[in-house]
Design a protein around this motif. Structure first.
Motif, mmCIF file in Angstrom:
data_model
loop_
_atom_site.group_PDB
_atom_site.id
_atom_site.type_symbol
_atom_site.label_atom_id
_atom_site.label_comp_id
_atom_site.label_asym_id
_atom_site.label_seq_id
_atom_site.Cartn_x
_atom_site.Cartn_y
_atom_site.Cartn_z
ATOM 1 N N GLY A 57 -23.312 4.872 25.392
ATOM 2 C CA GLY A 57 -24.561 5.032 24.656
ATOM 3 C C GLY A 57 -24.895 6.479 24.339
ATOM 4 N N ASP A 58 -24.226 7.439 25.001
ATOM 5 C CA ASP A 58 -24.510 8.856 24.766
ATOM 6 C C ASP A 58 -23.899 9.329 23.450
ATOM 7 N N LEU A 59 -24.682 10.080 22.702
ATOM 8 C CA LEU A 59 -24.270 10.697 21.446
ATOM 9 C C LEU A 59 -23.779 12.103 21.748
ATOM 10 N N PHE A 60 -22.686 12.522 21.112
ATOM 11 C CA PHE A 60 -22.214 13.899 21.288
ATOM 12 C C PHE A 60 -21.494 14.366 20.028
ATOM 13 N N GLY A 61 -21.400 15.687 19.900
ATOM 14 C CA GLY A 61 -20.732 16.281 18.748
ATOM 15 C C GLY A 61 -21.647 16.536 17.569
ATOM 16 N N GLU A 62 -22.921 16.208 17.713
ATOM 17 C CA GLU A 62 -23.847 16.333 16.578
ATOM 18 C C GLU A 62 -24.277 17.765 16.306
ATOM 19 N N ASP A 63 -24.293 18.631 17.321
ATOM 20 C CA ASP A 63 -24.726 20.020 17.118
ATOM 21 C C ASP A 63 -23.904 20.708 16.032
ATOM 22 N N ALA A 64 -22.582 20.534 16.078
ATOM 23 C CA ALA A 64 -21.701 21.193 15.106
ATOM 24 C C ALA A 64 -21.969 20.687 13.689
ATOM 25 N N LEU A 65 -22.319 19.419 13.557
ATOM 26 C CA LEU A 65 -22.612 18.876 12.233
ATOM 27 C C LEU A 65 -23.928 19.416 11.687
ATOM 28 N N ILE A 66 -24.921 19.493 12.550
ATOM 29 C CA ILE A 66 -26.235 19.944 12.109
ATOM 30 C C ILE A 66 -26.210 21.426 11.742
ATOM 31 N N ALA A 67 -25.658 22.251 12.628
ATOM 32 C CA ALA A 67 -25.671 23.703 12.409
ATOM 33 C C ALA A 67 -24.498 24.175 11.555
ATOM 34 N N ARG A 68 -23.540 23.285 11.304
ATOM 35 C CA ARG A 68 -22.327 23.649 10.551
ATOM 36 C C ARG A 68 -21.631 24.833 11.208
ATOM 37 N N VAL A 83 -14.765 5.205 21.774
ATOM 38 C CA VAL A 83 -15.777 6.052 21.150
ATOM 39 C C VAL A 83 -16.025 5.514 19.746
ATOM 40 N N MET A 84 -17.287 5.487 19.355
ATOM 41 C CA MET A 84 -17.650 5.101 17.994
ATOM 42 C C MET A 84 -17.809 6.393 17.193
ATOM 43 N N VAL A 85 -17.069 6.506 16.104
ATOM 44 C CA VAL A 85 -17.035 7.721 15.301
ATOM 45 C C VAL A 85 -17.955 7.546 14.097
ATOM 46 N N LEU A 86 -18.813 8.544 13.885
ATOM 47 C CA LEU A 86 -19.710 8.549 12.730
ATOM 48 C C LEU A 86 -19.360 9.755 11.872
ATOM 49 N N ALA A 87 -18.925 9.518 10.655
ATOM 50 C CA ALA A 87 -18.535 10.594 9.735
ATOM 51 C C ALA A 87 -19.735 11.473 9.402
ATOM 52 N N GLU A 88 -19.458 12.737 9.126
ATOM 53 C CA GLU A 88 -20.511 13.706 8.822
ATOM 54 C C GLU A 88 -21.407 13.242 7.679
ATOM 55 N N ARG A 89 -20.825 12.715 6.621
ATOM 56 C CA ARG A 89 -21.652 12.303 5.462
ATOM 57 C C ARG A 89 -22.657 11.219 5.866
ATOM 58 N N ASP A 90 -22.243 10.299 6.730
ATOM 59 C CA ASP A 90 -23.144 9.240 7.184
ATOM 60 C C ASP A 90 -24.187 9.790 8.156
ATOM 61 N N PHE A 91 -23.752 10.692 9.032
ATOM 62 C CA PHE A 91 -24.686 11.332 9.957
ATOM 63 C C PHE A 91 -25.787 12.034 9.178
ATOM 64 N N ARG A 92 -25.390 12.813 8.185
ATOM 65 C CA ARG A 92 -26.376 13.542 7.369
ATOM 66 C C ARG A 92 -27.284 12.578 6.611
ATOM 67 N N ALA A 93 -26.707 11.545 6.042
ATOM 68 C CA ALA A 93 -27.486 10.590 5.248
ATOM 69 C C ALA A 93 -28.555 9.890 6.076
ATOM 70 N N PHE A 94 -28.238 9.551 7.313
ATOM 71 C CA PHE A 94 -29.166 8.766 8.107
ATOM 72 C C PHE A 94 -30.033 9.584 9.058
ATOM 73 N N LEU A 95 -29.455 10.551 9.737
ATOM 74 C CA LEU A 95 -30.189 11.227 10.795
ATOM 75 C C LEU A 95 -30.850 12.527 10.348
ATOM 76 N N ILE A 96 -30.127 13.377 9.648
ATOM 77 C CA ILE A 96 -30.698 14.659 9.239
ATOM 78 C C ILE A 96 -31.860 14.432 8.278
#
Length: 174
Positions: A57-68, A83-96
């Motif tokens: 349930g823990d999310l990780f790796g998002e810092d690098a996507l947010i701060a580029r 591990v469930m992988v979420l592509a950067e484009r989807d991460f940005r579309a939904f979370l950012i």
């Protein structure tokens, strides 16, 4: 909304990992995804030291996507898992976008509002523990992505934070 979460979940791709596998390597330049640990356990290493333990349930790796920025830590599986992988484009579309929608939201009634300027993501990580939940924060940075990372990390810690409005200057001619 439930429909948004359903669309997000449909974008996750499962990937198996064995005990000892590195999911993320500190310093990696090409951060193209973030991850949710679906099964198994993992440890987070920074500078060779264990700084966190991850469970399903823990999310990780998002810092690098947010701060580029390059990855700030390594994540190694401590057991076989998935591990469930979420592509950067989807991460940005939904979370950012969800984070940034509230940029100019009204006050929540905190007794004090404070402007905080972060020089870098490292500066943010060093100072975030000093911030109080009794204040609202307006976040500013000259580094692209640091403001979004600050919003994400501060809200993740239960702090109320917004991006500070940009001030512009214009010349007025008589």
């Amino acid at each position: 909304p439930v429909a948004v979460w359903q669309r997000l979940l449909s974008r996750l791709e499962p990937k198996p990992f064995a005990r000892g596998d590195l999911v993320v390597r500190e310093g990696e330049e090409s951060a193209a995804s973030c991850f949710i640990l679906a099964a198994g356990t993992a440890k987070v290493f920074q500078g060779g030291r264990v700084v966190n333990h991850l469970a399903p349930g823990d999310l990780f790796g998002e810092d690098a996507l947010i701060a580029r920025e390059p990855r700030n830590a390594s994540v190694q599986m401590q057991s076989d898992g998935r591990v469930m992988v979420l592509a950067e484009r989807d991460f940005r579309a939904f979370l950012i976008r969800a984070l940034e929608q509230g940029v100019y939201a009204a006050s929540t009634g905190a007794t004090e509002r404070m402007l905080v300027r972060f020089c870098s993501s490292r500066d943010l990580r060093q100072r975030i523990g000093l911030l109080s939940g009794s204040r609202e924060y307006l976040v500013s940075s000259t580094q692209p992505g640091v403001e979004a990372l600050a919003l994400y990390l501060m809200r993740k810690r239960g702090l109320t934070a917004w991006v500070a409005p940009r001030l512009t200057t214009t010349s007025i001619r008589p």
